[in-house]
Design a protein around this motif. Structure first.
Motif, PDB file in Angstrom:
ATOM      1  N   UNK C  44       0.799  -1.225   0.000  1.00  0.00           N
ATOM      2  CA  UNK C  44       0.000   0.000   0.000  1.00  0.00           C
ATOM      3  C   UNK C  44       0.826   1.266   0.000  1.00  0.00           C
ATOM      4  N   UNK C  45       2.131   1.121   0.015  1.00  0.00           N
ATOM      5  CA  UNK C  45       2.984   2.308   0.040  1.00  0.00           C
ATOM      6  C   UNK C  45       3.176   2.862  -1.369  1.00  0.00           C
ATOM      7  N   UNK C  46       3.258   4.170  -1.477  1.00  0.00           N
ATOM      8  CA  UNK C  46       3.530   4.792  -2.779  1.00  0.00           C
ATOM      9  C   UNK C  46       4.901   5.464  -2.699  1.00  0.00           C
ATOM     10  N   UNK C  47       5.824   4.967  -3.522  1.00  0.00           N
ATOM     11  CA  UNK C  47       7.200   5.455  -3.469  1.00  0.00           C
ATOM     12  C   UNK C  47       7.546   6.134  -4.793  1.00  0.00           C
ATOM     13  N   UNK C  48       8.050   7.360  -4.709  1.00  0.00           N
ATOM     14  CA  UNK C  48       8.485   8.072  -5.907  1.00  0.00           C
ATOM     15  C   UNK C  48       9.990   7.922  -6.063  1.00  0.00           C
ATOM     16  N   UNK C  49      10.426   7.616  -7.287  1.00  0.00           N
ATOM     17  CA  UNK C  49      11.853   7.539  -7.575  1.00  0.00           C
ATOM     18  C   UNK C  49      12.212   8.766  -8.408  1.00  0.00           C
ATOM     19  N   UNK C  50      13.115   9.607  -7.864  1.00  0.00           N
ATOM     20  CA  UNK C  50      13.512  10.784  -8.616  1.00  0.00           C
ATOM     21  C   UNK C  50      15.033  10.755  -8.820  1.00  0.00           C
ATOM     22  N   UNK C  51      15.497  11.642  -9.694  1.00  0.00           N
ATOM     23  CA  UNK C  51      16.929  11.690  -9.949  1.00  0.00           C
ATOM     24  C   UNK C  51      17.182  11.966 -11.420  1.00  0.00           C
ATOM     25  N   UNK C  52      18.427  12.297 -11.759  1.00  0.00           N
ATOM     26  CA  UNK C  52      18.758  12.622 -13.152  1.00  0.00           C
ATOM     27  C   UNK C  52      18.551  11.421 -14.077  1.00  0.00           C
ATOM     28  N   UNK C  53      18.399  11.697 -15.386  1.00  0.00           N
ATOM     29  CA  UNK C  53      18.241  10.617 -16.361  1.00  0.00           C
ATOM     30  C   UNK C  53      19.474   9.724 -16.316  1.00  0.00           C
ATOM     31  N   UNK C  54      19.242   8.445 -16.541  1.00  0.00           N
ATOM     32  CA  UNK C  54      20.358   7.511 -16.543  1.00  0.00           C
ATOM     33  C   UNK C  54      20.805   7.109 -15.149  1.00  0.00           C
ATOM     34  N   UNK C  55      20.006   7.451 -14.138  1.00  0.00           N
ATOM     35  CA  UNK C  55      20.422   7.089 -12.785  1.00  0.00           C
ATOM     36  C   UNK C  55      19.894   5.717 -12.388  1.00  0.00           C
ATOM     37  N   UNK C 219       6.735   4.925  -8.551  1.00  0.00           N
ATOM     38  CA  UNK C 219       6.518   5.995  -9.523  1.00  0.00           C
ATOM     39  C   UNK C 219       7.845   6.616  -9.927  1.00  0.00           C
ATOM     40  N   UNK C 220       8.197   6.474 -11.198  1.00  0.00           N
ATOM     41  CA  UNK C 220       9.359   7.197 -11.725  1.00  0.00           C
ATOM     42  C   UNK C 220       8.822   8.429 -12.437  1.00  0.00           C
ATOM     43  N   UNK C 221       9.227   9.602 -12.027  1.00  0.00           N
ATOM     44  CA  UNK C 221       8.626  10.798 -12.614  1.00  0.00           C
ATOM     45  C   UNK C 221       9.563  12.000 -12.565  1.00  0.00           C
ATOM     46  N   UNK C 222       9.321  12.923 -13.498  1.00  0.00           N
ATOM     47  CA  UNK C 222      10.017  14.211 -13.472  1.00  0.00           C
ATOM     48  C   UNK C 222       9.091  15.317 -12.976  1.00  0.00           C
ATOM     49  N   UNK C 223       7.836  14.933 -12.652  1.00  0.00           N
ATOM     50  CA  UNK C 223       6.876  15.911 -12.146  1.00  0.00           C
ATOM     51  C   UNK C 223       7.014  15.966 -10.630  1.00  0.00           C
ATOM     52  N   UNK C 224       7.796  16.929 -10.134  1.00  0.00           N
ATOM     53  CA  UNK C 224       8.122  16.942  -8.704  1.00  0.00           C
ATOM     54  C   UNK C 224       6.895  17.221  -7.836  1.00  0.00           C
ATOM     55  N   UNK C 225       6.013  18.102  -8.342  1.00  0.00           N
ATOM     56  CA  UNK C 225       4.826  18.416  -7.555  1.00  0.00           C
ATOM     57  C   UNK C 225       3.961  17.167  -7.389  1.00  0.00           C
ATOM     58  N   UNK C 226       3.844  16.419  -8.459  1.00  0.00           N
ATOM     59  CA  UNK C 226       3.069  15.186  -8.432  1.00  0.00           C
ATOM     60  C   UNK C 226       3.683  14.203  -7.441  1.00  0.00           C
ATOM     61  N   UNK C 227       5.003  14.039  -7.511  1.00  0.00           N
ATOM     62  CA  UNK C 227       5.704  13.131  -6.598  1.00  0.00           C
ATOM     63  C   UNK C 227       5.431  13.552  -5.146  1.00  0.00           C
ATOM     64  N   UNK C 228       5.475  14.838  -4.935  1.00  0.00           N
ATOM     65  CA  UNK C 228       5.279  15.354  -3.588  1.00  0.00           C
ATOM     66  C   UNK C 228       3.855  15.093  -3.104  1.00  0.00           C
ATOM     67  N   UNK C 229       2.871  15.249  -4.013  1.00  0.00           N
ATOM     68  CA  UNK C 229       1.472  15.117  -3.626  1.00  0.00           C
ATOM     69  C   UNK C 229       1.060  13.679  -3.343  1.00  0.00           C
ATOM     70  N   UNK C 230       1.510  12.751  -4.145  1.00  0.00           N
ATOM     71  CA  UNK C 230       0.938  11.406  -4.028  1.00  0.00           C
ATOM     72  C   UNK C 230       1.798  10.405  -3.263  1.00  0.00           C
ATOM     73  N   UNK C 231       3.103  10.685  -3.108  1.00  0.00           N
ATOM     74  CA  UNK C 231       3.939   9.628  -2.542  1.00  0.00           C
ATOM     75  C   UNK C 231       4.005   9.684  -1.027  1.00  0.00           C
ATOM     76  N   UNK C 232       4.280   8.519  -0.442  1.00  0.00           N
ATOM     77  CA  UNK C 232       4.554   8.462   0.995  1.00  0.00           C
ATOM     78  C   UNK C 232       6.026   8.684   1.259  1.00  0.00           C
ATOM     79  N   UNK C 233       6.824   8.325   0.264  1.00  0.00           N
ATOM     80  CA  UNK C 233       8.256   8.324   0.471  1.00  0.00           C
ATOM     81  C   UNK C 233       8.919   8.625  -0.868  1.00  0.00           C
ATOM     82  N   UNK C 234      10.051   9.325  -0.824  1.00  0.00           N
ATOM     83  CA  UNK C 234      10.763   9.662  -2.051  1.00  0.00           C
ATOM     84  C   UNK C 234      12.185   9.121  -1.953  1.00  0.00           C
ATOM     85  N   UNK C 235      12.617   8.458  -3.046  1.00  0.00           N
ATOM     86  CA  UNK C 235      14.001   7.988  -3.104  1.00  0.00           C
ATOM     87  C   UNK C 235      14.730   8.791  -4.172  1.00  0.00           C
TER      88      UNK C 235
END
Lengths: 214, 242, 269
Positions: C44-55, C219-235
């Protein structure tokens, strides 16, 4: 090994006429291909540059030659020109038939030269003939080499059609040997394998060239 | 010339029979070639070397040994090994094997040309391997391969003229008969070539219609111009590649 | 390479995590994309994966969909070995049949939608439920209609994918993934291929989905606001490693790692 399906004696006896025929096969392929390469380029340039009074009949001729059997064309021309040696007719008909294929290869090759090349040449005020000769054609020929190679192999494998006008190339030699001895097995099998032995390695070379140019 | 026309009218029923024989050879050969092409094309993509290697050998063998040699081999040599085929069967088998081998390369290339994302989506949706090819990949590859198969079909039609030399009364044979009747080589061969040209045109139109349908099924719009296009453009895949 | 071992599932008192990666290594030729990566995602956890391309973010999703094969390490879904397991002290691949069983619980939405062009919108959605899950057609259609309603595409039920805009295609692709009733949903840069004005609708659908279901999401995304709104945790990923891990609030307001600070500065301006 009498009564067997395969006789090495027969094979040995059939080989000399087949090899003799192989020379004719090579001559037909090389001459035919030279005619096809030159005429094909002419057709491609005419269809690109000339006015409608020329492009329409040339286009029709190309379609007609390309979509009717080489075999029928060979016999047709042979019967129409009884005084011309059969090998000359064979090479010419092969050449004209394949010129219609190659004209399309050239067309694609010319179209693949980027528009920017034309524009740059125009910007430099180069005369039109010079643009073709120095800029477009060298690049186009590069694009067309694999296509020419593939059609050369294809023509090589279609030289047996010359049997229909009694040119004794490799296949006809085998057939005549078979008819004379009532034993086609060794002669025909060897001819097939010789075609494979030449065309397969050549096609590998063409494929490698294709990859290198890609 | 009026004599020629009279002879032509007299010869029409026989010419018609020749057309039937040529069409039997062409369509029979094409059907066999198509089945072989799909089977070999799929096998050439198999992961197992045990499947891929023999496939490669078969394809290269039938592409490399020349249609003319294959046909006469089946006619003259196969009976020595105890298999005697009817002339029509020899024609269909030779054309089918030769163009099936060429066609397999078209099938293989078209399967490769389906975007990799489509394969990935089928996996993400847990579709089985047979199902994914049949329902998702082949319909898309089919639309891509038709123009190249059209070229092969015309090549096959042209190759069928060999049938005369294994004692079949095809169009090519009837041209010769017409020449004997009219004693006018130019006239009879011009008529004969036009018959072949018309056959090629009709087959091309049929294939173009198939292509329009296949394209519409994968959502790419049809154009009327493609339907009435005169003849397919031969490519090195279609006729040349050894 | 570390010695293969059977890892213990990460600490979750209620049971095994939905997803767990242990020492995962992935190379493409000479480049090592993931170098001994481990992390777990709870049910049930929603995790956003952020970072530069190719990471390596997308590679993680592709490994979880078995579109790529890991060169080392282990993947678990609900504590069950997925692609490899340890037998006789050696890391051995798990046969495709068993993988398929696990894979059925995982759904994925692609950057390029990958809708099947030879099927209608409805056909795309019911294809897998009917042919992979064995659902009755009527049931699959009813489910599809419900989902199309949910993503706001009910009126395009019989359209061809090629007749739709990118945003509409992506909403259909979301419905298609949900029709398989997955426990885990992988979202791979689902808005990256869209024109800016089409992004909003797709994100809205996903936001609602996040609020109304207990799907586990990666969730892999470049939409930071979206990542912030929906995720429980960000990596935060950089060169195949997690350089920072935090709740969205902390990650986007007070990142500690210099790479995170630089990355967020670059994307947020």
């Amino acid at each position: 090994m009498t009564g067997g399906l395969w006789s090495w004696e027969q094979a040995a006896a059939a080989l000399p006429p087949i090899l003799e025929g192989f020379r004719v096969t090579l001559v037909a392929t090389v001459v035919g291909m030279v005619i096809a390469a030159v005429l094909g380029l002419v057709i491609a340039l005419v269809r690109r540059s000339a006015g409608r009074w020329l492009t329409v009949p040339v286009g029709l001729f190309v379609e007609l030659v390309r979509s009717t059997p080489l075999l029928v064309q060979l016999v047709f021309v042979y019967l129409m020109l009884p005084s011309v040696p059969a090998l000359v007719i064979g090479c010419t008909v092969l050449g004209v038939h394949y010129a219609t294929y190659l004209s399309e290869v050239y067309r694609a090759g010319i179209e693949a030269v980027p528009r920017g090349q034309w524009e740059a040449a125009t910007a430099l005020d180069l005369p039109r003939a010079r643009v073709w000769r120095a800029v477009v054609l060298p690049q186009a020929v590069r694009n067309t080499l694999p296509g020419l190679g593939n059609y050369a192999i294809s023509m090589f494998k279609e030289t047996p059609y010359l049997f229909s006008i009694s040119v004794v190339e490799m296949f006809t030699a085998a057939q005549q040997y078979g008819a004379a001895t009532f034993d086609y097995t060794e002669a025909l099998t060897m001819v097939g394998l010789i075609f494979l032995a030449v065309s397969y390695p050549t096609s590998l070379l063409v494929r490698r060239m294709e990859n290198r140019l890609a | 010339m009026p004599d020629n026309l009279q002879s032509l009218v007299d010869a029409l029923p026989r010419l018609g029979e020749g057309v039937v024989v040529t069409l039997q050879l062409t369509l029979g050969g094409a059907a066999l070639a198509f089945v072989l092409a799909v089977a070999l094309g799929l096998a050439a993509r198999a992961r197992s070397l045990w499947l891929r290697t023999p496939t490669r050998v078969v394809v290269e063998f039938f592409r490399g040994t020349s249609l003319v040699v294959q046909l006469f081999w089946l006619f003259y040599v196969l009976p020595v090994f105890g298999f005697r085929l009817e002339s029509m069967a020899v024609g269909i088998v030779a054309l089918g094997l030769n163009y099936g081998a060429y066609g397999s390369e078209v099938v293989r290339g078209s399967l490769n040309a389906v975007p990799v994302g489509q394969w990935e989506a089928t996996k993400a949706l847990s579709l089985g391997p047979v199902h994914r090819v049949r329902r998702v990949i082949l319909p898309q590859a089919w639309a891509l391969m038709i123009p190249l198969l059209t070229n092969l079909l015309i090549q096959l039609l042209k190759g069928s003229a060999l049938a005369t030399y294994i004692l079949l009364h095809d169009v090519n044979y009837e041209i010769g008969q017409l020449r004997i009747a009219t004693r006018d080589t130019f006239f009879s061969y011009a008529v004969g070539l036009l018959v072949y040209f018309a056959l090629a045109y009709v087959l091309t139109l049929g294939m173009n219609a198939l292509e329009v349908r296949a394209k519409r099924r994968v959502g790419a719009g049809p154009t009327l111009r493609e339907v009435v296009r005169l003849a397919p453009v031969p490519t090195s895949v279609g006729a040349g590649a050894a | 390479m570390p010695e293969p071992h059977a890892p213990t599932p990460a600490g979750d008192p209620t049971g095994a995590p939905a997803i767990e990666l242990v020492d995962v290594v992935k190379r493409f030729g000479a480049t090592t994309v993931l170098d001994g990566l481990s992390f777990a995602v709870a049910k049930g956890e929603r995790v956003a994966l952020i970072g530069p391309s190719g990471s390596g973010k997308t590679t993680i999703l592709r490994l979880l969909m078995t579109l790529e094969e890991a060169d080392g390490g282990f993947l678990y879904v609900d504590g069950e070995p997925y692609t490899h397991e340890v037998r006789d002290g050696r890391r051995v691949p798990i046969p495709e049949k068993r993988r398929r069983r696990v894979r059925r619980r995982v759904g994925m939405v692609f950057q390029q939608f990958n809708l099947f062009p030879n099927m209608t919108v409805l056909g795309n959605i019911i294809e897998a439920p009917v042919h992979a899950l064995g659902l009755a057609r009527e049931e699959a259609v009813a489910r599809a209609d419900r989902l199309l309603e949910q993503v706001g595409m009910a009126d395009k039920r019989d359209a061809r994918p090629t007749a739709l805009s990118g945003g509409q295609q992506q909403r259909v692709a979301i419905a298609r993934a949900l029709a398989m009733d997955p426990e885990i949903l992988l979202l791979d840069e689902v808005t990256s291929a869209l024109d800016p004005e089409l992004v909003v609708d797709v994100l809205e659908v996903l936001r609602t989905l996040a609020e109304t279901t207990d799907l586990t999401m990666l969730i892999v995304t470049h939409e930071m606001q979206f990542a912030r709104d929906v995720s429980h945790r960000v990596l935060m990923f950089d060169r195949g490693r997690i350089v920072e891990e935090a709740d969205p609030e902390t990650m986007f307001t007070a990142p500690t790692h210099v790479r995170t600070q630089a990355f967020l500065k670059a994307v947020l301006g």
